[in-house]
Every structure is written in C-alpha cells, then in structure tokens.
Design an enzyme around this catalytic site. Structure first.
Site, PDB file in Angstrom:
ATOM      1  N   TRP A 101       5.616  57.570  23.480  1.00  0.00           N
ATOM      2  CA  TRP A 101       5.344  58.954  22.487  1.00  0.00           C
ATOM      3  C   TRP A 101       4.178  58.956  22.933  1.00  0.00           C
ATOM      4  O   TRP A 101       2.937  60.113  22.149  1.00  0.00           O
ATOM      5  CB  TRP A 101       5.208  57.879  20.903  1.00  0.00           C
ATOM      6  CG  TRP A 101       4.518  56.738  20.946  1.00  0.00           C
ATOM      7  CD1 TRP A 101       4.470  56.049  21.276  1.00  0.00           C
ATOM      8  CD2 TRP A 101       2.662  57.194  20.007  1.00  0.00           C
ATOM      9  NE1 TRP A 101       3.683  55.450  21.243  1.00  0.00           N
ATOM     10  CE2 TRP A 101       2.575  56.000  20.608  1.00  0.00           C
ATOM     11  CE3 TRP A 101       2.408  58.231  19.329  1.00  0.00           C
ATOM     12  CZ2 TRP A 101       0.897  55.281  19.819  1.00  0.00           C
ATOM     13  CZ3 TRP A 101       0.661  57.540  19.327  1.00  0.00           C
ATOM     14  CH2 TRP A 101       0.808  56.184  18.966  1.00  0.00           C
ATOM     15  N   ASP A 102       3.187  58.567  24.018  1.00  0.00           N
ATOM     16  CA  ASP A 102       1.780  59.247  24.566  1.00  0.00           C
ATOM     17  C   ASP A 102       1.730  61.134  24.826  1.00  0.00           C
ATOM     18  O   ASP A 102       0.986  61.771  24.379  1.00  0.00           O
ATOM     19  CB  ASP A 102       1.785  58.332  25.762  1.00  0.00           C
ATOM     20  CG  ASP A 102       1.800  56.833  25.467  1.00  0.00           C
ATOM     21  OD1 ASP A 102       2.347  56.220  24.682  1.00  0.00           O
ATOM     22  OD2 ASP A 102       1.484  55.929  26.203  1.00  0.00           O
ATOM     23  N   GLU A 104       0.650  46.874  18.152  1.00  0.00           N
ATOM     24  CA  GLU A 104       1.186  45.786  18.249  1.00  0.00           C
ATOM     25  C   GLU A 104       1.185  44.887  18.551  1.00  0.00           C
ATOM     26  O   GLU A 104       1.635  43.414  18.535  1.00  0.00           O
ATOM     27  CB  GLU A 104       2.133  46.248  19.676  1.00  0.00           C
ATOM     28  CG  GLU A 104       2.444  47.633  20.067  1.00  0.00           C
ATOM     29  CD  GLU A 104       2.647  48.508  21.570  1.00  0.00           C
ATOM     30  OE1 GLU A 104       3.639  48.910  21.842  1.00  0.00           O
ATOM     31  OE2 GLU A 104       2.387  47.714  22.466  1.00  0.00           O
ATOM     32  N   LYS A 163      -4.764  46.198  18.200  1.00  0.00           N
ATOM     33  CA  LYS A 163      -4.854  46.630  19.870  1.00  0.00           C
ATOM     34  C   LYS A 163      -5.217  48.190  19.912  1.00  0.00           C
ATOM     35  O   LYS A 163      -6.028  48.089  20.591  1.00  0.00           O
ATOM     36  CB  LYS A 163      -4.079  46.174  20.019  1.00  0.00           C
ATOM     37  CG  LYS A 163      -2.881  46.766  21.911  1.00  0.00           C
ATOM     38  CD  LYS A 163      -2.044  46.970  22.111  1.00  0.00           C
ATOM     39  CE  LYS A 163      -1.907  47.424  22.860  1.00  0.00           C
ATOM     40  NZ  LYS A 163       0.200  47.090  23.979  1.00  0.00           N
ATOM     41  N   GLN A 164      -4.988  48.767  18.804  1.00  0.00           N
ATOM     42  CA  GLN A 164      -5.733  50.344  18.447  1.00  0.00           C
ATOM     43  C   GLN A 164      -5.295  50.282  16.700  1.00  0.00           C
ATOM     44  O   GLN A 164      -4.211  49.745  16.354  1.00  0.00           O
ATOM     45  CB  GLN A 164      -4.631  51.603  19.549  1.00  0.00           C
ATOM     46  CG  GLN A 164      -3.654  51.224  18.679  1.00  0.00           C
ATOM     47  CD  GLN A 164      -2.695  52.475  19.747  1.00  0.00           C
ATOM     48  OE1 GLN A 164      -1.574  52.254  20.664  1.00  0.00           O
ATOM     49  NE2 GLN A 164      -3.136  53.863  19.681  1.00  0.00           N
TER      50      GLN A 164
END
Length: 769
Positions: free
Chosen positions: A359-360, A490, A602-603
């Site tokens: 999806w990046d 994640e 993580k983000q």
C-alpha cells in the site's frame, strides 16, 4: 550510534577507505537501477569476504512456497519474491597469476567509491597490493543505461604502479545464483542454453513455476595503448557459467582498460524464442554508440530527470544529500514506462519484502510521481490496480466475501495475495483504503477525472462492497464495528475498532457513493456499462450508506481524543522518553508478545488518518492528537517519520519537523534501523519528498487550487522545488524573506499563499510538452 562513514556531499554518495564491515551496507547504498533492472553495488572482481550478491529484473519473480507449520483457509500458498537474476557484472582479474581480491590483498589504499547522483554513474577506485606484492591502481565506472534500459556498462581500468605486469581479465556470466532470502532453498532458475560467439556470450534461463524466460548477455573488449582487442584469448563454458579471458602485458605506469556491456532481454518484452537475437540487437545499438557516448547519454538523461525532480537546499549539506539520495533512488526504481510494474519497498536494492507491491505505492509514492512527472506516470500506477481488480475480488472470495467485494492484497506481484503473516494477510485490511484514497488524490491533483469512469469506479465499488460486508452491527453499541484487524501500526495485532481502519471504511463508502452519482450524471454510457457489469442496485448502496452513517469510532471523553482502538488506554502508558535506549529498537530487543502488550507505536494510525483527511479536522484537533500519540511512537516503520514531520511543520514546531525530516531523509545513509545491508527503504523515500513539499512548503490542494503555507528550518538558508500541477510547471523558492514563485508556460495561474489569493504571471514561454 548510527553509521557515519558516508561523506557529506551535495550531489554524491562517497565512501573513503576500505572497511570490510561496511561492504554489505555499501552494496545497498550504492545500488544502481534504471526502472527495468537493478543491482546491488557488488564488486566486479572476485570478493571472498561476506557479501550480499543481487541483480534483479523488473517484474520477474518466483512464488516461493509459504513456510508455516499450520494452515488456515484463505491463507496464501506462496510468497512472491523478486529473485536474484543471473549475474552479468563479473570480471575476475589476475595480476601475474594472483587473483585480485580485496578480502585477501596485503594492502588496500586510497579506496573510494562514489555514487554520482547528478550523472547516474557509480565510480570506484583503489590501489591494491596483492599477496604476490604486485601493485595496481584500479578505476571502475559503471552505470545502467536509461536510454537502452536492457543494458548496463562497465569500464574497468588497471594501471601498473611499480613494475611491468601481466593482467588477465576474465569476464563471465553466471546463472548458478541463489537468493539471500528463500523459504525452502528451491531452485529458482532453470538454465537451458549457454553460448559464446566471438566477444559475446549468452545464457538463456527461465524461472521455475512462473516461466519468465530471460537471456543474460555480455559483450567485451580490451584496450591498451589505443589498440582494441575484441576476440578473447580463451573461452570456457560450464553447466551454469560462461567466461572469456583476455590477457595483456602492461608496462609500468601504463593503463589497460576493459569494457563490458551486459544485461537482460526478457520474455515480458520479447518472444521467448528470440531473446538471443534481441540481445544481439540491443548490443548492436550499444556498441555502435560506444562506452563514452553511452556515458554522455546517461548524464543527459539524468539531467532531464533532475531538471524537474530536484530539490535544492542551501546551507545544510546533510539535508541536501539526504533528499537527493531519496529522489535519485525513486527514479532508479520506477520511471512510469510500464504499467505492468510497480514499486517494491526495497526496489532493486535487496530481497526483503519480496520486492512486491504494498500500500506504500498509493499512500506515499503517487504524490511524488504526480508532481515530478506528467500525470500518465501516476495513472499507470492506478491502472496497475485496475488490471488486478478481478484478482482482488478472488482474494476476498477466498476469505468468504461475496458479490464482487474486493480486497486488494497486502503484498503482490500479479494481483494475488502472497503475504505470509496471518495478522497482516487477513487483518491489515486498511490497504483497501489507500487504493481508494489514491484515486481521490489523483483526481484532486491532476484534474484528470477520466480514470474514474474508465476504470476507477469499478475499483471503488469492489472496495465499498468489501467494507460493507466486513463491518458488523453491534447491538451493544448500536453502531457498526470492524473486529479483528491490524492497522498501519503493526505493533498491535488483532484489535477491534482500529480508528484508522474504521475511518477509512466509512470514507471509502461515502466516496464511492459520491462517484456513482457523478458518473451517472456526466458519463451515462460508462455508468450503464459499470452497473450492468457489477449488478449494483439501490438497495445495496442504501445498505452501504447505513454502515457508513453508523460507523463506530473509539473516543476518550476524558482526553478528548480518538483512540487507536478499543482498549488502548488499558495499556501501561509509559512514553518512549522513559524507555531505556538499550531497549531500542524494540523489534530487535523484545519478544513479540511484549511488543503487542506495550503502548509503543510503530507508526501512528490516528495521525496517518489525520494526514490523509486533514481537512476533516481542526488544527486544534491535530495538535491534541499529535501531543498524545507522538510520545508513544518509536518510528520503527520507515513510513512513520515523514508524516510526523509534515504535521509538526503544520503546527509550526520546526525543530521537531526538521529532526523528523533528517530521520526520514537519512534513514538509510545513517542506517537508523540497523538493517541497511538488507536493502534501501525505497517507498518511504517518497515520504521524504512529501516532508519538504507538503511539510515545509505547506503545499495543499484547496478549493481546486494550489495553496502554500511555507516555513523554513533555521538550519537552512533557502530551499526550492518544482512541481507539475495540471501540466503547469511551478518553481517555489523559500528563503528567510519569504516565498518566491516562478511559473512556466503561457497563461497566468491563481494560487493561495498563506490564505491570500496570488495571481502568478508566466516568466517564460516554455509550454509543457
């Protein structure tokens, strides 16, 4: 402590001094690519020390069977992997019979390598004293042609330093290669033919299972004192290898040059039976030009790329080098020529993540390609997803979804899901939202609506159907909930009501409904075709709307913020600041169980949603959520710092924005995550570009117009960038005195600067082609 051996330079990546500990990292950092193929910066000559050999061909992959001790219905059977292709770069060198090997040399002096990003050329030089006490001065030049993208070129020069020498060059092709990353040590390649004709050689091989047919080729010549030798002195063929040998006596102080052209022809572009002939044809074009002309053409091609995509920063070499490295690698990875290709997180620099599409691309890369190329490049990335719609529907069907619901894969090469971690394969479904957002973002930026009636609406319908079926009505909450998911963060798996996922689901449904109305009103023929094909009814869209209108979002009344998911406040909320540095990075120091129970992010999911849908929230909302979530964010995703940089800049926290920018722009150069030897973080590099253009530049689309709220870090004297907005080229320069604009073309353009309308007049008649 981060690595610090890369020298600061505005236009080049430079390593000085030979250190065996840096070899693998440098093989990643100095990688080359041209959109069609790429290779790690492995030495041409033999190297017996630790190394990560890697040459890769765009679109050529192998379905490596998933390695798990259990199975679940719907689980992908394989993990698609970009595979190490037969190598063409090898040139073994003997000096008076002694192999040149930097791992075994008595001394290596003046070692230097340079990736000249302005030219797209890799240079390496050193003085080696061999075990037999012979001394040679070596200079190597290598590039992958942008004009003839099936061809790479090497010039390998050896100078005798202190006495006359006999030098033997042994160029070879080798299909006996393996992947660094393999589940079962399968044989990926089957070599079918090896041939040598004069100074040329060819290896034909195809991939197992996927049957991509390839021809790896080379053409060599040696030059000494103006005399050219084409014909090799010896030829040797083995089962998986073919090599030539050229021998030359050279006088003290004189130089012998060896030239090697090599590369790949592939059945994706030629008939499989004609690959050798295709190789001869492209070699004919390359040899007719010669090395020097090819090199000049390379420099000119890169000059054209930089003319549009460069970002200049005055007063901060570290920042300047970082952004140019990111822009350079993005252009090496994808140039938009082939809609069958996409952008892997490692590009052509390594094998981690399989070299597949994530999806990046939609979330991070499309803005870069929209603004620095013409709109057809970004359109090709969207076309890639449309071409895989049927497989997205098949992916959803495997999981029990019906009626044309589409779940795009988390990881793919050909549209099929091939990720092998259940908590991502089944649960990280937010990727569907990134596809829909990219369609919206593409129209918002380019003004090209034609993609939606032609292709995009079908994609949006499939995605909306998925979200409608994936939501569950909770009687307790009297709302629709989405259970058992993993968000972009994640470090929290199998959670209920991840705010970002729920928000994306509602927005996707609403956007699909809006586009249905718009296509019906303005593109009746397309609308009738799509409704006929999808069998979409009003009763079904009414059900969609019901789900969107009653979507649940976890919220803390006490804190006045949206929660990442149900139960986030039940965690022990210890901030990163209070986490000992010895425990970082936690993904390398902690068990997965401990990570999942921690508050560490993580983000940040919520902040990712605030980035996409900035206009849905006030600046006060952003500030409140940023202040809560940023202290828990460890930024162990390469995709994290750029979003934080953009949002910190919007909040006018420039020191924080600048530090996040440095982290994202130098993630690989400084090896923040201690993993650069595995390959570069290509897709997050587009986020680096966004952190300048959208962060410091404050570029947005508001009311169908460009808007800027520029800010400048105190460390910089100025910065500038160009964008292509709807086929209008605009250059923006920001310095301590303010923002300055330069418009190319024939017509004026209205923008907003700090909320005020500004009409720009073109400075030169230079219409966009």
């Amino acid at each position: 402590m981060n690595q610090d051996y890369i020298k600061l330079n505005d236009w080049s990546i430079i390593e000085e001094g030979f250190d065996k500990e840096n070899v693998k990292s440098s093989e990643s950092i100095f990688s080359l690519g041209n959109g069609a193929m790429g290779q790690r910066a492995n030495f041409e000559e033999k190297y017996s020390g630790p190394t990560f050999q890697g040459s890769y061909i765009g679109g050529v992959y192998y379905p490596d069977k998933t390695r798990v001790g259990w199975w679940k219905n719907g689980y992908p059977e394989y993990f698609a992997k970009v595979i190490n292709a037969p190598s063409w770069i090898g040139i073994n060198v003997l000096v008076d019979g002694e192999p040149l090997d930097l791992n075994t040399c008595s001394r290596v002096d003046n070692f230097r390598r340079e990736l000249n990003m302005k030219e797209g050329v890799y240079y390496r030089s050193f003085i080696a004293t061999l075990k037999n006490d012979k001394k040679v001065d070596v200079k190597v030049t290598r590039f992958l042609s942008l004009d003839l993208d099936e061809v790479g070129a090497i010039r390998y020069e050896i100078t005798a330093v202190k006495e006359d020498l006999t030098v033997t060059f042994s160029p070879f092709l080798d299909s006996g290669i393996t992947n660094e990353d393999s589940n079962w040590d399968d044989k990926f390649w089957n070599t079918t033919s090896i041939s040598s004709q004069g100074n040329q050689a060819f290896i034909e091989a195809h991939t197992m299972k996927t049957n991509f047919e390839t021809c790896t080729f080379m053409d060599c010549q040696m030059e000494y004192k103006g005399k050219i030798q084409n014909k090799p002195d010896e030829t040797e063929e083995k089962e998986l290898w073919v090599g030539h040998a050229y021998q030359q006596k050279i006088e003290k102080g004189s130089t012998v040059a060896f030239y090697k052209l090599g590369g790949y022809t592939v059945s994706r572009n030629h008939k499989g039976a004609n690959l050798v002939e295709a190789a001869k044809e492209v070699l004919g074009k390359a040899t007719k030009q010669g090395f020097d002309a090819l090199l000049e053409a390379q420099k000119k091609a890169w000059e054209g790329i930089w003319e549009m995509s460069d970002i200049t920063i005055e007063g901060d070499t570290k920042a300047q080098q970082g952004i140019r490295f990111n822009i350079f690698q993005l252009n090496q990875t994808y140039l938009g020529k082939d809609s069958r290709l996409n952008i892997g997180p490692k590009g052509f620099t390594g094998e981690k993540y399989g070299g597949s599409t994530y999806w990046d691309t939609e979330a991070y890369c499309i803005p870069f390609y929209m603004a620095t190329k013409n709109h057809h490049v970004a359109r090709n990335l969207l076309k890639y997803r449309y071409n895989h719609l049927e497989k997205a529907i098949a992916n959803a069907k495997k999981l029990g979804f019906t009626n044309g619901a589409a779940l795009y894969p988390m990881v793919t090469m050909n549209g099929e899901e091939c990720h092998n971690e259940w908590e991502i394969t089944f649960e990280e479904i937010h990727r569907n939202g990134a596809i829909a957002f990219a369609i919206y973002n593409y129209f918002r930026y380019t003004g090209d609506y034609s993609y939606i009636p032609e292709m995009g609406l079908e994609v949006l319908i499939g995605i909306a159907r998925f979200w409608h079926q994936r939501a569950t009505f909770s009687k307790q909450k009297n709302k629709y909930v989405i259970l058992g998911v993993t968000g972009p963060n994640e470090y929290e798996n199998n959670v209920n009501n991840n705010w970002y996922t729920n928000y994306m689901a509602r927005w996707c449904i609403q956007y699909a409904l809006e586009q249905l109305d718009k296509v019906k009103a303005g593109y009746k023929e397309d609308y009738d075709r799509i409704i006929g094909y999808t069998k979409l009814s009003k009763s079904e869209t009414d059900e969609w709307k019901e789900v969107a209108d009653a979507m649940y979002f976890p919220f803390s009344d006490q804190l006045g913020i949206y929660l990442q998911q149900d139960g986030f406040l039940d965690k022990e909320l210890v901030t990163v600041e209070d986490l000992p540095k010895s425990q970082r990075p936690i993904n390398q120091k902690w068990s997965w169980d401990r990570i999942l129970r921690s508050p560490y992010i993580k983000q940040a999911d919520v902040l990712q949603g605030f980035y996409f849908f900035e206009d849905h929230f006030s600046e006060e909302d952003l500030e409140k959520h940023f202040d809560f979530y940023e202290p828990f964010t460890v930024h162990e995703s390469s995709l994290s710092p750029c979003v934080h940089s953009i949002q910190a800049a919007k909040l006018d926290r420039m020191e924080q924005a600048y530090q996040f920018y440095l982290r994202t722009s130098r993630l690989d150069l400084d090896d923040y995550n201690k993993e650069v030897e595995e390959g570069l973080h290509i897709t997050s590099m587009a986020g680096t570009w966004m952190s300048i253009v959208e962060g410091f530049g404050g570029m947005r689309i508001k009311n169908d117009k460009l808007s800027f709220t520029p800010r400048i870090p105190k460390e910089w004297d100025s910065y500038s960038f160009k964008i292509n907005f709807r086929n209008r080229i605009l250059k923006i320069l920001v310095d301590k005195s303010g923002a300055h604009f330069e418009l190319e073309g024939d017509h004026e353009m209205s923008i907003r600067l700090n909320g005020e309308r500004l009409v720009l007049q073109p400075v030169a008649k230079n219409p966009v082609q």
